[in-house]
Design an enzyme around this catalytic site. Structure first.
Site, PDB file in Angstrom:
ATOM      1  CG  HIS A  32      -2.911  -7.295   0.399  1.00 22.46           C
ATOM      2  ND1 HIS A  32      -1.750  -7.018   1.199  1.00 22.46           N
ATOM      3  CD2 HIS A  32      -2.466  -7.873  -0.735  1.00 22.46           C
ATOM      4  CE1 HIS A  32      -0.787  -7.397   0.726  1.00 22.46           C
ATOM      5  NE2 HIS A  32      -1.120  -7.896  -0.533  1.00 22.46           N
ATOM      6  CG  HIS A  57       1.288 -12.595  -1.229  1.00 18.52           C
ATOM      7  ND1 HIS A  57       0.349 -12.142   0.019  1.00 18.52           N
ATOM      8  CD2 HIS A  57       1.800 -11.315  -1.631  1.00 18.52           C
ATOM      9  CE1 HIS A  57       0.385 -10.572  -0.028  1.00 18.52           C
ATOM     10  NE2 HIS A  57       0.973 -10.351  -1.220  1.00 18.52           N
ATOM     11  CG  HIS A  87       0.339  -5.844  -8.416  1.00 16.99           C
ATOM     12  ND1 HIS A  87      -0.625  -6.572  -7.853  1.00 16.99           N
ATOM     13  CD2 HIS A  87       1.268  -5.479  -7.430  1.00 16.99           C
ATOM     14  CE1 HIS A  87      -0.412  -6.555  -6.692  1.00 16.99           C
ATOM     15  NE2 HIS A  87       1.031  -6.323  -6.407  1.00 16.99           N
ATOM     16  CG  ASP A 106      -0.473  -9.547  -4.391  1.00 14.16           C
ATOM     17  OD1 ASP A 106      -0.986  -9.214  -3.297  1.00 14.16           O
ATOM     18  OD2 ASP A 106       0.734  -9.890  -4.673  1.00 14.16           O
TER      19      ASP A 106
END
Length: 303
Positions: free
Chosen positions: A78, A237, A264, A241
């Site tokens: 973030h 979001h 991720h 990311d």
């Protein structure tokens, strides 16, 4: 002409780690030209510095974490996203614990902190990583891809079997700029499902999570009293990311990113695949006033 940027002033914040639940003191400090983004564990003796580099990523379960000389830095995505959004190249991030504060679960508070500290241009051109050919990585049905593009564009598609995440709100694209980032992406919060809580707690994850720093869903609805900030906050979001994960390449990417159910792990795999192929990218700068800027950054905010 796009110059490198850093902070004008030092600024501090306090919060809790999303996964550790630990209280953490964070200090953001200016850094010189070509220093890059470096995390500093000041609670260790001696102090350990951890550069924000994709090759140091060792943790990809529900966050992005770095390890260098046995020192860990967790949940960097973030802040990295906010730094990318505001075009900050050089900064020192001091931490009193292994995990960054989660704040409200979005990048919004980090954007506010950085703008409050003031952002200044430095006497050196910003270096971009220009994508020269398509690079794609997959994992099952998940896909992450870079393609050449004059600028920086991100597209993302999510798939969740949940009434609050219908197909029409599962796809979003953004032409990256500071304005688009701060208005459309930065305030989108992380989210989680009640059904996953037991899995997370067994692995000591989400110990600092609450409805103050995450969107929480049961089988049918959003449990947060204030609801959603955007109708498609979930996919926004994921773009937030991705912007943070991709900034670990060591510079701002110029190209188009496409993610399908990526996370991720796959984002990091994509960055590593790009950097490993010397024919797939090149360093470029835009230090001539006559050359159009490929990305629109806001005028530096002097505090």
């Amino acid at each position: 002409m796009i110059q490198q940027r850093t902070l004008k002033n030092t600024i501090r914040a306090t919060g809790v780690g999303l996964h550790s639940g630990d209280k953490v003191y964070m200090t953001l400090r200016p850094a010189p030209v070509n220093h890059g983004i470096v995390f500093r564990r000041v609670d260790l003796d001696p102090v350990v510095e951890v550069p924000a580099k994709a090759e140091l990523v060792t943790e990809v379960t529900l966050c992005t974490g770095l390890t260098c000389n046995d020192a860990k830095i967790q949940t960097v995505e973030h802040l990295m996203s906010a730094l990318a959004g505001l075009g900050v190249d050089n900064i020192i991030v001091e931490l009193s614990s292994a995990e960054l504060p989660i704040m409200d679960g979005s990048a919004g508070p980090f954007v506010f902190l950085l703008q409050s500290a003031g952002i200044v241009e430095q006497d050196a051109p910003k270096r971009f990583i220009r994508v020269l050919k398509t690079v794609e990585v997959t994992e099952g049905d998940k896909v992450a891809r870079f393609t050449p593009y004059e600028g920086y564009k991100l597209g993302f598609t999510i798939q969740f079997d949940h009434p609050m995440i219908p197909a029409k709100q599962s796809r979003q694209e953004i032409e990256f700029s500071t304005l688009a980032y701060t208005k459309e992406i930065s305030r989108a919060r992380t989210f989680g499902f009640m059904r996953d809580l037991e899995y997370m707690r067994e692995r000591n994850l989400g110990l600092g999570g609450s409805m103050d720093n995450a969107i929480v869903l049961d089988e049918f609805r959003v449990l947060n009293e204030d609801g959603l900030r955007y109708a498609d906050e979930f996919v926004r979001h994921k773009i937030l990311d991705a912007i943070g994960d991709l900034y670990l390449a060591g510079g701002q990417v110029l190209g188009a990113y496409e993610g399908f159910k990526s996370g991720h792990a796959l984002n990091n795999k994509l960055v590593r695949a790009l950097m490993a192929d010397a024919t797939a990218w090149e360093w470029v700068s835009f230090d001539s006033p006559a050359t159009p800027d490929p990305v629109e950054y806001a005028t530096p905010a002097y505090a």
